[in-house]
Design a protein around this motif. Structure first.
Motif, short mmCIF file in Angstrom:
data_model
loop_
_atom_site.label_atom_id
_atom_site.label_comp_id
_atom_site.label_asym_id
_atom_site.label_seq_id
_atom_site.Cartn_x
_atom_site.Cartn_y
_atom_site.Cartn_z
N MET A 1 -5.54 4.82 1.11
CA MET A 1 -4.89 5.27 2.34
C MET A 1 -4.68 4.07 3.26
O MET A 1 -5.50 3.15 3.30
N PRO A 2 -3.58 4.08 4.03
CA PRO A 2 -3.22 2.89 4.82
C PRO A 2 -4.29 2.43 5.80
O PRO A 2 -4.51 1.22 5.96
N ASP A 3 -4.97 3.35 6.49
CA ASP A 3 -5.99 2.92 7.45
C ASP A 3 -7.17 2.26 6.74
O ASP A 3 -7.70 1.24 7.20
N ASP A 4 -7.55 2.81 5.58
CA ASP A 4 -8.63 2.19 4.81
C ASP A 4 -8.20 0.82 4.30
O ASP A 4 -9.01 -0.12 4.24
N THR A 5 -6.94 0.69 3.93
CA THR A 5 -6.43 -0.58 3.41
C THR A 5 -6.48 -1.66 4.50
O THR A 5 -6.87 -2.80 4.23
N PRO B 1 5.05 9.48 9.32
CA PRO B 1 4.01 9.25 10.33
C PRO B 1 2.61 9.38 9.76
O PRO B 1 1.69 8.70 10.24
N LYS B 2 2.43 10.22 8.75
CA LYS B 2 1.09 10.40 8.19
C LYS B 2 0.58 9.12 7.54
O LYS B 2 -0.62 8.91 7.44
N LEU B 3 1.50 8.25 7.12
CA LEU B 3 1.11 6.98 6.51
C LEU B 3 1.24 5.83 7.49
O LEU B 3 0.31 5.04 7.68
N ASP B 4 2.40 5.73 8.14
CA ASP B 4 2.63 4.60 9.04
C ASP B 4 1.66 4.60 10.21
O ASP B 4 1.08 3.56 10.56
N ASP B 5 1.46 5.75 10.82
CA ASP B 5 0.59 5.81 12.00
C ASP B 5 -0.85 5.45 11.65
O ASP B 5 -1.56 4.83 12.45
N CYS C 1 0.84 -1.20 0.00
CA CYS C 1 0.00 0.00 0.00
C CYS C 1 0.88 1.25 0.00
O CYS C 1 1.73 1.41 0.88
N ASP C 2 0.65 2.11 -0.99
CA ASP C 2 1.37 3.39 -1.04
C ASP C 2 0.59 4.36 -1.91
O ASP C 2 0.47 4.15 -3.12
#
Length: 344
Positions: free
Chosen positions: A212-216, A235-239, A191-192
């Motif tokens: 987006m990572p949370d949706d994924t 952090p905007k992606l990993d967190d 995911c990216d």
């Protein structure tokens, strides 16, 4: 289940359609060291052809010889053991002290191989139970997600989708990690949402998504066969991924980063209503300490920790990245190795 075991079922189904007699051989118990784990399978055809593996080859050779000599009898399943004595262990190439118990099951139309194959093709998790006294087979929902259960009367094996891995970030490290992960038989999703990274992604056997990572994570619905690793340093992606991943039953949730960055990450994640127990599940810095510096070495470090978690192996604290780096700093300062016990 692994792709190797899936190949065993496919071969069994095709050979049955072609009118061959065959044995489905399953490892149901091991003692000491053994080449293959419990649940490993092979199918042995009446002419000696084999798909799958249960040892380094010597046990397969003996089974092939037995089939060529005596054929495949259409009867009830039976139990055999290899490596009971030191001489037999040496003869069959088992490690010192190794013993394997196998179930040999003659395959018929009542073995329900095709029904099992169809269920697995739909991505279902299935328990296959073999009655040792009659050879009858039933399929149903599993009580657990993995394992082999054999009590002498019934053999239950769990079959289902491969282990899944979600990797956040499509950078250089992710490429090395995903190449090895596919070889380890994970179903890998990367995911990216960043355009500059997805344009150059080209790792065969992986799926790339730009959500987006949370949706994924929510869409993936991770279970006990899932691993989630964040590798972007952003952090905007990993967190976003971690705040959802830590609430799931995923067997591994890890994050790349320095010891300082991971400490800061844990503080940030506390703001997302995560419990202390959920935060404690985070593996960060991800990996075990092997002195890795290059992306390929870091990928090996992370996947070694993932493999240990998958196999339910509890690693000593000294192997954690933060502990290992601290130990190296101490020993480089001249502290005797014996003094490390006081540090931990």
């Amino acid at each position: 289940m692994s792709s190797v075991d899936f190949e065993v079922l496919e071969a069994t189904m095709h050979w049955l359609d072609a009118g061959h007699r065959m044995l489905l051989v399953t490892v149901v118990k091991t003692w000491g060291s053994s080449p293959r784990p419990e649940g490993a399978m092979l199918v042995l055809r009446d002419d000696g052809r084999v798909v799958g593996s249960i040892s380094g080859g010597c046990i397969e050779d003996d089974l092939i010889d037995q089939v060529r000599r005596y054929g495949v009898a259409q009867g009830v399943p039976k139990v055999v053991e290899y490596g009971i004595s030191a001489e037999e262990a040496h003869r069959f190439g088992l490690p010192c002290g190794g013993t394997m118990r196998l179930v040999l099951e003659p395959i018929t139309r009542q073995s329900r191989i095709q029904a099992l194959h169809e269920a697995l093709s739909r991505g279902e998790l299935v328990a296959r139970t073999l009655d040792m006294t009659t050879g009858a087979v039933t399929l149903g929902p599993p009580g657990t997600t993995d394992g082999v259960h054999f009590n002498g009367m019934h053999l239950t094996t769990i079959h289902g989708p491969r282990y899944r891995m979600l990797v956040i970030g499509a950078g250089q490290l992710s490429r090395y990690l995903c190449q090895v992960a596919t070889g380890l038989d994970y179903q890998v999703v990367v995911c990216d949402p960043r355009e500059e990274y997805v344009q150059t992604w080209n790792v065969p056997g992986t799926q790339l998504v730009r959500t987006m990572p949370d949706d994924t994570v929510l869409e993936m619905r991770p279970d006990e066969r899932s691993a989630i690793i964040t590798l972007t340093h952003d952090p905007k992606l990993d967190d976003l991924a971690l705040m959802e991943a830590l609430k799931t039953p995923a067997f591994y949730v890890g994050a790349l980063g320095s010891r300082r960055n991971n400490a800061a990450r844990r503080e940030r994640l506390k703001e997302f209503d995560l419990s202390d127990a959920e935060l404690a599940r985070l593996r960060g810095p991800a990996g075990i300490y092997i002195g890795s510096r290059t992306p390929p070495e870091i990928a090996v470090s992370i996947l070694a920790e993932v493999t240990a978690a998958k196999n339910r192996v509890s690693l000593p604290a000294i192997l954690r990245v933060e502990r290992g780096k601290t130990a190296k700093a101490i020993t480089n300062d001249g502290t005797p190795i014996s003094a490390l016990d006081r540090v931990w």
